[in-house]
Design a protein around this motif. Structure first.
Motif, PDB file in Angstrom:
ATOM      1  N   SER A 272       0.837  -1.197   0.000  1.00  0.00           N
ATOM      2  CA  SER A 272       0.000   0.000   0.000  1.00  0.00           C
ATOM      3  C   SER A 272       0.879   1.256   0.000  1.00  0.00           C
ATOM      4  CB  SER A 272      -0.863  -0.019   1.258  1.00  0.00           C
ATOM      5  OG  SER A 272      -1.367   1.256   1.536  1.00  0.00           O
ATOM      6  N   PRO A 273       0.426   2.351  -0.602  1.00  0.00           N
ATOM      7  CA  PRO A 273       1.193   3.608  -0.515  1.00  0.00           C
ATOM      8  C   PRO A 273       1.405   4.087   0.920  1.00  0.00           C
ATOM      9  CG  PRO A 273      -0.463   3.773  -2.229  1.00  0.00           C
ATOM     10  CD  PRO A 273      -0.726   2.482  -1.490  1.00  0.00           C
ATOM     11  N   GLU A 274       0.600   3.579   1.856  1.00  0.00           N
ATOM     12  CA  GLU A 274       0.759   3.955   3.259  1.00  0.00           C
ATOM     13  C   GLU A 274       1.726   3.041   4.012  1.00  0.00           C
ATOM     14  OE1 GLU A 274      -0.557   6.767   4.433  1.00  0.00           O
ATOM     15  OE2 GLU A 274      -1.183   7.024   2.357  1.00  0.00           O
ATOM     16  N   ALA A 275       2.276   2.031   3.365  1.00  0.00           N
ATOM     17  CA  ALA A 275       3.236   1.130   4.016  1.00  0.00           C
ATOM     18  C   ALA A 275       4.473   1.915   4.420  1.00  0.00           C
ATOM     19  CB  ALA A 275       3.607  -0.011   3.075  1.00  0.00           C
ATOM     20  N   TRP A 276       5.073   1.562   5.543  1.00  0.00           N
ATOM     21  CA  TRP A 276       6.201   2.330   6.072  1.00  0.00           C
ATOM     22  C   TRP A 276       7.346   2.389   5.082  1.00  0.00           C
ATOM     23  CZ3 TRP A 276      10.918   0.062   6.565  1.00  0.00           C
ATOM     24  CH2 TRP A 276      10.946  -1.331   6.568  1.00  0.00           C
ATOM     25  N   TRP A 277       7.654   1.298   4.398  1.00  0.00           N
ATOM     26  CA  TRP A 277       8.810   1.308   3.498  1.00  0.00           C
ATOM     27  C   TRP A 277       8.532   2.120   2.233  1.00  0.00           C
ATOM     28  CZ3 TRP A 277       8.786  -0.468  -1.453  1.00  0.00           C
ATOM     29  CH2 TRP A 277       7.781  -1.354  -1.820  1.00  0.00           C
ATOM     30  N   ARG A 278       7.268   2.200   1.795  1.00  0.00           N
ATOM     31  CA  ARG A 278       6.959   3.012   0.611  1.00  0.00           C
ATOM     32  C   ARG A 278       6.999   4.494   0.936  1.00  0.00           C
ATOM     33  NH1 ARG A 278       2.583   1.307  -3.565  1.00  0.00           N
ATOM     34  NH2 ARG A 278       3.357   3.227  -4.468  1.00  0.00           N
ATOM     35  N   LYS A 279       6.720   4.859   2.168  1.00  0.00           N
ATOM     36  CA  LYS A 279       6.846   6.261   2.567  1.00  0.00           C
ATOM     37  C   LYS A 279       8.308   6.690   2.535  1.00  0.00           C
ATOM     38  CE  LYS A 279       2.777   6.493   5.496  1.00  0.00           C
ATOM     39  NZ  LYS A 279       2.294   6.693   6.856  1.00  0.00           N
ATOM     40  N   ARG A 280       9.189   5.800   2.945  1.00  0.00           N
ATOM     41  CA  ARG A 280      10.618   6.098   2.950  1.00  0.00           C
ATOM     42  C   ARG A 280      11.245   5.966   1.569  1.00  0.00           C
ATOM     43  NH1 ARG A 280      12.759   2.971   8.352  1.00  0.00           N
ATOM     44  NH2 ARG A 280      11.599   4.230   9.846  1.00  0.00           N
ATOM     45  N   ALA A 281      10.690   5.131   0.726  1.00  0.00           N
ATOM     46  CA  ALA A 281      11.250   4.869  -0.605  1.00  0.00           C
ATOM     47  C   ALA A 281      10.284   5.380  -1.675  1.00  0.00           C
ATOM     48  CB  ALA A 281      11.517   3.384  -0.773  1.00  0.00           C
ATOM     49  N   GLY A 282      10.041   6.688  -1.681  1.00  0.00           N
ATOM     50  CA  GLY A 282       9.103   7.278  -2.621  1.00  0.00           C
ATOM     51  C   GLY A 282       9.501   7.118  -4.073  1.00  0.00           C
ATOM     52  N   PHE A 283      10.774   6.810  -4.329  1.00  0.00           N
ATOM     53  CA  PHE A 283      11.236   6.645  -5.700  1.00  0.00           C
ATOM     54  C   PHE A 283      10.602   5.449  -6.400  1.00  0.00           C
ATOM     55  CE2 PHE A 283      14.209   4.508  -2.918  1.00  0.00           C
ATOM     56  CZ  PHE A 283      14.342   3.263  -3.507  1.00  0.00           C
ATOM     57  N   VAL A 284      10.004   4.519  -5.674  1.00  0.00           N
ATOM     58  CA  VAL A 284       9.374   3.356  -6.324  1.00  0.00           C
ATOM     59  C   VAL A 284       8.016   3.690  -6.932  1.00  0.00           C
ATOM     60  CG1 VAL A 284      10.552   1.701  -4.818  1.00  0.00           C
ATOM     61  CG2 VAL A 284       8.260   2.446  -4.254  1.00  0.00           C
ATOM     62  N   ASP A 285       7.530   4.903  -6.713  1.00  0.00           N
ATOM     63  CA  ASP A 285       6.222   5.283  -7.242  1.00  0.00           C
ATOM     64  C   ASP A 285       6.239   5.547  -8.747  1.00  0.00           C
ATOM     65  OD1 ASP A 285       5.161   5.042  -4.731  1.00  0.00           O
ATOM     66  OD2 ASP A 285       5.309   7.180  -4.271  1.00  0.00           O
ATOM     67  N   HIS A 286       7.410   5.788  -9.312  1.00  0.00           N
ATOM     68  CA  HIS A 286       7.538   6.049 -10.753  1.00  0.00           C
ATOM     69  C   HIS A 286       8.727   5.260 -11.296  1.00  0.00           C
ATOM     70  CE1 HIS A 286       4.658   9.301 -10.344  1.00  0.00           C
ATOM     71  NE2 HIS A 286       5.349   9.723  -9.296  1.00  0.00           N
ATOM     72  N   HIS A 287       8.638   4.848 -12.542  1.00  0.00           N
ATOM     73  CA  HIS A 287       9.711   4.051 -13.141  1.00  0.00           C
ATOM     74  C   HIS A 287      10.912   4.897 -13.524  1.00  0.00           C
ATOM     75  CE1 HIS A 287       7.415   0.387 -13.222  1.00  0.00           C
ATOM     76  NE2 HIS A 287       6.406   1.028 -13.767  1.00  0.00           N
ATOM     77  N   VAL A 288      10.695   6.156 -13.951  1.00  0.00           N
ATOM     78  CA  VAL A 288      11.792   7.013 -14.405  1.00  0.00           C
ATOM     79  C   VAL A 288      11.683   8.370 -13.713  1.00  0.00           C
ATOM     80  CG1 VAL A 288      12.808   8.181 -16.397  1.00  0.00           C
ATOM     81  CG2 VAL A 288      11.846   5.904 -16.663  1.00  0.00           C
ATOM     82  N   TRP A 289      12.811   8.850 -13.233  1.00  0.00           N
ATOM     83  CA  TRP A 289      12.885  10.187 -12.637  1.00  0.00           C
ATOM     84  C   TRP A 289      13.956  10.958 -13.403  1.00  0.00           C
ATOM     85  CZ3 TRP A 289      10.103  11.632  -8.184  1.00  0.00           C
ATOM     86  CH2 TRP A 289       9.415  10.602  -7.550  1.00  0.00           C
ATOM     87  N   VAL A 290      13.624  12.143 -13.879  1.00  0.00           N
ATOM     88  CA  VAL A 290      14.585  12.994 -14.571  1.00  0.00           C
ATOM     89  C   VAL A 290      14.696  14.286 -13.777  1.00  0.00           C
ATOM     90  CG1 VAL A 290      15.137  14.175 -16.721  1.00  0.00           C
ATOM     91  CG2 VAL A 290      13.944  11.983 -16.781  1.00  0.00           C
ATOM     92  N   THR A 291      15.882  14.543 -13.250  1.00  0.00           N
ATOM     93  CA  THR A 291      16.095  15.717 -12.414  1.00  0.00           C
ATOM     94  C   THR A 291      17.397  16.404 -12.809  1.00  0.00           C
ATOM     95  OG1 THR A 291      17.330  14.487 -10.741  1.00  0.00           O
ATOM     96  CG2 THR A 291      14.947  14.622 -10.443  1.00  0.00           C
TER      97      THR A 291
END
Length: 67
Positions: free
Chosen positions: A16-35
């Motif tokens: 779930s997006p509310e899981a503790w590890w997903r809150k800490r690892a927000g980068f897993v919400d998208h496949h590609v990040w361009v910054t």
């Protein structure tokens, strides 16, 4: 510089997006990040993910207005 993406097999996290590890690892919400490059922003989950409440790293840095 140019890049070409080749789509492959992917999956979304089952947690779930509310899981503790997903809150800490927000980068897993998208496949590609361009910054923009910033030497202070080296780690996708932030500097201290094990001590974080979440929201650090890429998810925070991409909200900044940079030109």
């Amino acid at each position: 510089v140019g890049y070409k993406f080749f789509p492959g097999e992917n999956c979304w996290p089952y947690a779930s997006p509310e899981a503790w590890w997903r809150k800490r690892a927000g980068f897993v919400d998208h496949h590609v990040w361009v910054t923009p490059n910033d030497p202070e922003e080296m780690f996708a989950a932030g500097d201290y993910p094990n001590q974080s409440r979440g929201g650090d790293g890429l998810s925070k840095w991409t909200q900044q207005v940079r030109y």
